[in-house]
Design an enzyme around this catalytic site. Structure first.
Site, PDB file in Angstrom:
ATOM      1  N   GLY A  11      45.623  42.472  38.457  1.00 50.05           N
ATOM      2  CA  GLY A  11      46.172  41.374  39.243  1.00 50.05           C
ATOM      3  C   GLY A  11      47.073  41.887  40.338  1.00 50.05           C
ATOM      4  N   GLU A  40      46.025  47.701  37.010  1.00 50.30           N
ATOM      5  CA  GLU A  40      45.106  47.805  38.151  1.00 50.30           C
ATOM      6  C   GLU A  40      45.505  46.697  39.106  1.00 50.30           C
ATOM      7  OE1 GLU A  40      42.863  47.430  40.907  1.00 50.30           O
ATOM      8  OE2 GLU A  40      41.571  46.290  39.558  1.00 50.30           O
ATOM      9  N   LEU A  41      46.101  47.082  40.238  1.00 48.73           N
ATOM     10  CA  LEU A  41      46.828  46.124  41.069  1.00 48.73           C
ATOM     11  C   LEU A  41      46.174  45.948  42.440  1.00 48.73           C
ATOM     12  CD1 LEU A  41      50.369  47.419  40.021  1.00 48.73           C
ATOM     13  CD2 LEU A  41      48.984  45.625  38.949  1.00 48.73           C
ATOM     14  N   CYS A  89      40.372  43.085  45.238  1.00 48.67           N
ATOM     15  CA  CYS A  89      41.487  44.018  45.374  1.00 48.67           C
ATOM     16  C   CYS A  89      41.137  45.200  46.273  1.00 48.67           C
ATOM     17  CB  CYS A  89      41.933  44.513  43.999  1.00 48.67           C
ATOM     18  SG  CYS A  89      40.637  45.361  43.063  1.00 48.67           S
TER      19      CYS A  89
END
Length: 495
Positions: A236, A258-259, A296
């Site tokens: 996110g 995991e950004l 992302c």
């Protein structure tokens, strides 16, 4: 409940106002209507978990996990293989739901379901791989290091690719012998959770080993801080990831983050032929506009050499003008709706603020409800919001450069470091640039949106915390080392 009232594999009566914990039960946190972005209509209604629901689920998970870890590896692998087969068997029905719930085009939804099947089969293979090492030691002692599960893994997943981004954590975590409590985004609770609950239930996964509880921030914080949960995998935003990292640090548990990203796609000046420029424009459009830019690793910065910029801009404007938009579940379109009005407003504000700061609006920049037109901004410079911030909308942000050194400096001028691409007719030149980029993933002669399930996925800087998910990284992420020594009898020590 719309078109999913009929009894089918995704029989909506199973989850109507419920969560899956450890089977279909009413949620204490109330209910949540799931809206179809393309129509605004209610697609279904699900249960919404609160902290009490989460506490009960983690307790069930902790109780179920030891027996699951002790199950014969071939039996665990068989369950995962059956899950993969179920994804394939019900491809059409599942893909339609994913498209309707996420607003993504059918090709993207079908890709999610295909990858889900692959993830399950990869996890099944992981079960039967070596789980440790024999270490050197003194004579008369067996000395081994083995991988053991964490116990209960909490997974918090986003709305954009909900099936893949949930299952890429759920499947390997299960394969490693963990129980999983999954909190999908309440905007996409079926694609991001209940599809998996239904598949694994049908595949024979023991009750309690996987539980699915959509919920808001209260449920998320409860999951992160719960003492039964020994690892969190979160995908996110960087802002939320920081908070989760802080909480996991306080509670001394492993966390995989995991950004976000601001990924650069660099187009060099040796791309000069008409065919080369067409391919470059295709890469830019796909990397920036796929799933309305809500990815992302989207190509958030297009760094193009000043010599080829005008030709590239002209091609992108033509694409932006002609790409069809609409309801992806009922029409052949290239772009569907964004997930909600808040995301639309934020993307629009970034575009407008950047234009005020000197960027040029070449195409798009408007929306009709949740349908945001593919947008092209040129003359984007450092300091502008379009250059600095992750837009998460269908916006091409073009910045020109004159030298390779300048391209590298512009690409590295960010707190993020998720993905990067370099397009050039010289592989050696492209690799020389790529070697200098601070990025977790690098693609030569391709755009930035790439993932194959078998690769270690993750980023540097504010795009993650150094871990990776997928492929060879999964065993490292979802297990921990245990050192074991064995002697025939206890020795006599000096005292």
């Amino acid at each position: 409940m719309g078109a999913f009232d009929a009894v089918s594999f995704l029989d909506a009566t199973r989850w109507l106002s419920r969560v899956y914990a450890p089977t279909w039960v009413d949620a204490l946190g109330g209910t949540c209507e799931v809206k179809e972005p393309a129509t605004g209509e209610t697609l279904t209604t699900v249960g919404l978990a609160n902290a009490t629901d989460i506490a009960a689920a983690t307790q069930h998970a902790a109780e179920a996990q030891p027996a699951w870890a002790a199950m014969a590896p071939r039996e665990r692998a068989a369950i995962l293989r059956r899950a993969g087969e179920l994804f394939s068997r019900h491809m059409v029905e599942l893909a339609v739901f994913v498209a309707r719930e996420t607003g993504g085009i059918m090709a993207k939804a079908e890709h999610e379901v295909r990858e889900a099947a692959t993830l399950c089969h990869l996890a099944a293979g992981m079960v039967l791989q070596p789980q440790g090492l024999t270490l050197p030691t003194t004579p008369g002692r067996l000395n081994i290091a083995r991988r053991v599960p964490h116990g209960v893994v909490g997974v918090i997943s986003p709305f954009n690719f909900p099936l893949i981004l949930s299952l890429r954590a759920v499947a390997p975590a299960l394969a490693a012998g963990n129980a999983v409590v999954l909190k999908p985004d309440p905007q996409t609770p079926v694609s991001g959770g209940f599809i998996m609950a239904r598949v694994f239930q049908e595949a024979g996964l023991p009750a309690g080993v996987l539980q699915v509880l959509p919920g808001g921030p209260e449920a998320g914080e409860a999951l992160v801080t719960d003492p039964h949960v020994r690892m969190i995998q979160f995908t996110g935003s960087t802002a939320v990831g920081r908070r989760i990292g802080e909480l996991c640090g306080k509670h001394l548990k492993k966390v995989s983050l995991e950004l976000g990203g601001k990924s650069s796609l660099i187009v060099l000046d040796d791309i000069t032929s008409e065919a080369d420029l067409d391919r470059a424009a295709s890469n830019v459009a796909w990397g920036a506009w796929l799933h309305q830019g809500q990815i992302c690793m989207a190509s958030g910065r297009i760094l193009v050499h000043e010599k080829v910029a005008p030709a590239l801009i002209a091609r992108l404007v033509a694409k932006a003008t002609h790409l069809p938009m609409g309801n992806p579940a009922t029409a052949q379109v290239a772009l569907g709706p964004m997930i909600n009005a808040r995301q639309v407003a934020r993307a629009l504000a970034i575009v407008q603020d950047s234009v005020k700061a000197g960027a040029k609006l070449e195409a798009g920049g408007t929306h009709d409800g949740l349908f945001f037109k593919p947008t092209v901004l040129s003359n984007v410079r450092p300091g502008m919001r379009a250059f600095q911030e992750e837009v998460f909308g269908p916006v091409v942000n073009l910045t020109t450069f004159s030298t390779d050194d300048e391209a590298v400096a512009l690409a590295n001028d960010t707190e993020y470091g998720l993905s990067a691409g370099v397009i050039s007719n010289s592989i050696a030149r492209a690799m020389a640039i790529g070697d200098r980029l601070k990025t977790g993933m690098l693609h030569i002669n391709d755009q930035t949106v790439n993932d194959e399930c078998t690769n270690p996925f993750g980023g540097m800087g504010c795009s993650g915390n150094g871990g990776r998910v997928g492929g060879p990284a999964d065993l490292d992420e979802y297990t921990q080392w245990q050192w074991v020594t064995v002697k025939g009898e206890a020795p006599q020590y000096p005292f």
